[in-house]
Design a protein around this motif. Structure first.
Motif, short mmCIF file in Angstrom:
data_model
loop_
_atom_site.label_atom_id
_atom_site.label_comp_id
_atom_site.label_asym_id
_atom_site.label_seq_id
_atom_site.Cartn_x
_atom_site.Cartn_y
_atom_site.Cartn_z
N ALA A 251 0.83 -1.21 0.00
CA ALA A 251 0.00 0.00 0.00
C ALA A 251 0.86 1.26 0.00
O ALA A 251 0.49 2.27 -0.59
N THR A 270 -11.34 -8.01 9.19
CA THR A 270 -10.89 -7.30 7.99
C THR A 270 -10.77 -5.79 8.19
O THR A 270 -10.65 -5.04 7.22
N ILE A 273 -8.15 -3.84 6.26
CA ILE A 273 -8.44 -3.43 4.87
C ILE A 273 -9.18 -2.09 4.89
O ILE A 273 -8.82 -1.17 4.14
N ASN A 274 -10.17 -1.96 5.77
CA ASN A 274 -10.94 -0.72 5.83
C ASN A 274 -10.06 0.47 6.19
O ASN A 274 -10.19 1.56 5.62
N LEU A 277 -7.89 1.35 3.21
CA LEU A 277 -8.71 2.01 2.17
C LEU A 277 -8.92 3.48 2.53
O LEU A 277 -8.78 4.37 1.70
N ARG A 278 -9.23 3.71 3.83
CA ARG A 278 -9.42 5.08 4.30
C ARG A 278 -8.16 5.93 4.10
O ARG A 278 -8.22 7.12 3.89
N ALA A 281 -5.31 3.56 0.13
CA ALA A 281 -4.77 2.39 -0.58
C ALA A 281 -5.82 1.86 -1.56
O ALA A 281 -7.02 2.08 -1.38
N HIS A 282 -5.35 1.16 -2.59
CA HIS A 282 -6.25 0.50 -3.53
C HIS A 282 -6.23 -0.99 -3.20
O HIS A 282 -5.22 -1.66 -3.41
N ILE A 283 -7.34 -1.48 -2.67
CA ILE A 283 -7.39 -2.90 -2.26
C ILE A 283 -8.67 -3.52 -2.78
O ILE A 283 -9.76 -2.96 -2.61
N THR A 284 -8.54 -4.68 -3.40
CA THR A 284 -9.74 -5.43 -3.81
C THR A 284 -9.56 -6.85 -3.31
O THR A 284 -8.43 -7.30 -3.06
N HIS A 285 -10.68 -7.56 -3.15
CA HIS A 285 -10.51 -8.98 -2.82
C HIS A 285 -11.61 -9.82 -3.45
O HIS A 285 -12.74 -9.37 -3.63
N VAL A 300 -3.45 -5.72 -3.50
CA VAL A 300 -3.14 -4.37 -3.00
C VAL A 300 -2.28 -3.65 -4.03
O VAL A 300 -1.27 -4.19 -4.48
#
Ligand code: S3P
Length: 460
Positions: A251, A270, A273-274, A277-278, A281-285, A300
């Motif tokens: 990240a 999780t 991850i939150n 994101l705040r 960061a760019h995170i997908t799952h 990430v």
């Protein structure tokens, strides 16, 4: 004392598979040991902590057969044949090592046995408060004796005929909730735990997996006494708390990307991850369910991070990730406030003091509060000598910080990492030495499927 020498990040692995989830591995070993029949556990985390739980169940009558060992990782697959909920009295005190989860969850199980057991741990575990489990278990009818006002280990637990209680947790703790629910399995009637703030629910999920009925009503979780867990094979997902180290490394690296494979995505875990994101960061799952615990790959992509506020009800969800999130905060623009996290002071070490001290050594300004800290982001990190205070998460968080520092970072006392991530150094080397730094993990031994099935049919 082992030391880990970390230099600036040189390359980026495309993917990492982190080892099994620590919380789920402990619970899998304990429920398999209390079940009627044989359970095959795959993806087990063979860290020192979790092996303490396996050895404890073995010492109390479970039959443990190793089925697969990976080089540099350890035993990742076991067949455990349980005794049923009534265990055998161990012949010696139980060594819980560094593991709060082992000692607190086992306390609940031992409260329901008809014998006396002693449990001890290392210097760090012996300083941690056990009064939080001793109080409710005593109310249920067990005798829990420990040292001093905080009822520290060594603990002596005399199980008794238990009675069901309704108990409101004074601290948001999954370990305390679990100890009470486990004891509740031995108490006639309905035992209820009320949690003011939601904590990880792996015990509830594993109870369902092993056929133990429980109900949730708002913030109250109840279990009915007199139920016996039924053996059922389980596959443990990767540990999001271990993945968090590489999530932060990625990240905070604009232009880079990493895939973390087969990671547990239980929503009570999780929060990391939150928070990222705040921070921008760019995170997908991707997600698939399995064995009662959701799991999937986390992707990430690096970017510029910004400071944030971490506090309130999200704290139990990120409690183990706060040291590495503090490192992310140091690498971010602007300030980050971590509040309502006084529980950090009674972890494997005082993690507020340890994080603040080590960040300062690396050139970061930190204001320490009773319940957290404010981290002034955006300064350049420089290499330093890091004191781990025998805390695995401090060691790993600052090894990752070292990837972003000018000069060498020396993590002193890095042996504690084996508490939760035995192959950490190998994975860290992927960032320092590149892919050539680590050979693929070899299977050292594997019991063939027919032999595994035979073991199971002779014991089941
Ligand atoms: C755990 C719960 C948390 C966490 C610990 C594992 C568990 O502790 O910090 O690493 O497996 O239940 P608390 O319940 O004391 O908050």
């Amino acid at each position: 004392m082992a030391t880990l020498k970390v230099r600036k990040l040189k390359s980026f692995p495309a993917e990492i598979s982190v080892p099994g989830d620590k919380s789920i591995s402990h619970r899998a070993a304990m429920f398999a040991g209390m079940a009627n029949g044989t359970t095959i556990i795959e993806g087990f985390l063979p860290s020192e902590d979790c092996l303490c739980s396996v050895k404890a169940m073995e010492a109390m009558g479970a039959i443990v057969e190793p089925l697969e060992e990976l080089e540099g990782v350890g035993l990742v697959k076991f067949a455990i044949t349980g005794t049923g909920p009534k265990l055998k009295a161990p012949t010696a005190p139980i060594d819980c090592g560094n593991s709060g989860t082992t000692i607190r969850l086992l306390s609940g199980i031992l409260a329901g046995q008809d014998f006396t057991t002693e449990m001890f741990g290392d210097a760090s575990l012996s300083k941690r408060p056990m009064k939080r489990v001793a109080d409710p278990l005593s109310l249920m009818g067990a005798r829990v004796e420990g040292q001093g006002e905080k009822i520290c280990a060594p603990l002596k637990i005399t199980g008794g005929p238990l009675k069901a209680i309704t108990y409101t947790l004074p601290v948001a703790s999954a370990q305390v909730k679990s100890a009470i629910l486990l004891a509740g399995m031995f108490a006639p009637g309905k035992t209820t735990v009320i949690e003011p703030v939601a904590t990880r629910n792996h015990t509830e999920r594993i109870m369902s997996h092993f056929g133990v009925k429980w109900v949730r009503d708002g913030n109250a979780v109840s279990v009915y006494g007199g139920q016996a867990p039924r053996a059922k094979d389980i596959i443990v997902p990767g540990d999001i708390s271990s993945a968090a180290f590489w999530m932060v490394a990625a990240a905070a690296s604009p232009g880079e990307q990493i895939t973390l494979k087969n990671v547990g995505l239980n929503p009570t875990r999780t929060g990391v991850i939150n928070v990222l994101l705040r921070m921008g960061a760019h995170i997908t799952h991707s997600e698939s369910s399995g064995d009662g615990e959701p799991r999937g790959n986390i992707i990430v992509k690096g970017s510029e991070l910004n400071g944030t506020v971490i506090g309130g009800a999200e704290i139990p969800n990120v409690i183990d990730e706060l040291p590495i999130l503090a490192v992310a905060a140091a690498l971010a623009r602007g300030n980050t406030l971590i509040k309502d996290a006084q529980e950090l002071r009674v972890k494997e070490t005082d993690r507020i003091a340890a994080v603040a001290e080590n960040l300062r050594r690396m050139g970061v300004e930190v204001i320490e509060y009773d319940d957290g800290m404010e981290i002034i982001g955006g300064s350049k990190l420089h290499g330093a000598t890091i004191s781990t205070y025998h805390d695995h998460r401090i060691a790993m968080a600052f090894a990752v910080a070292g990837l972003f520092a000018e000069g060498e970072t020396i993590v002193e006392g890095s042996e504690c990492i084996s508490t939760s991530y035995p192959s950490f150094e190998r994975d860290l080397n992927l960032f320092i030495k590149g892919d050539s730094g680590a050979a693929p993990i070899q299977v050292l031994s594997r019991v063939s499927r027919p032999v595994a099935d035979r073991l199971r049919s002779t014991k089941g």
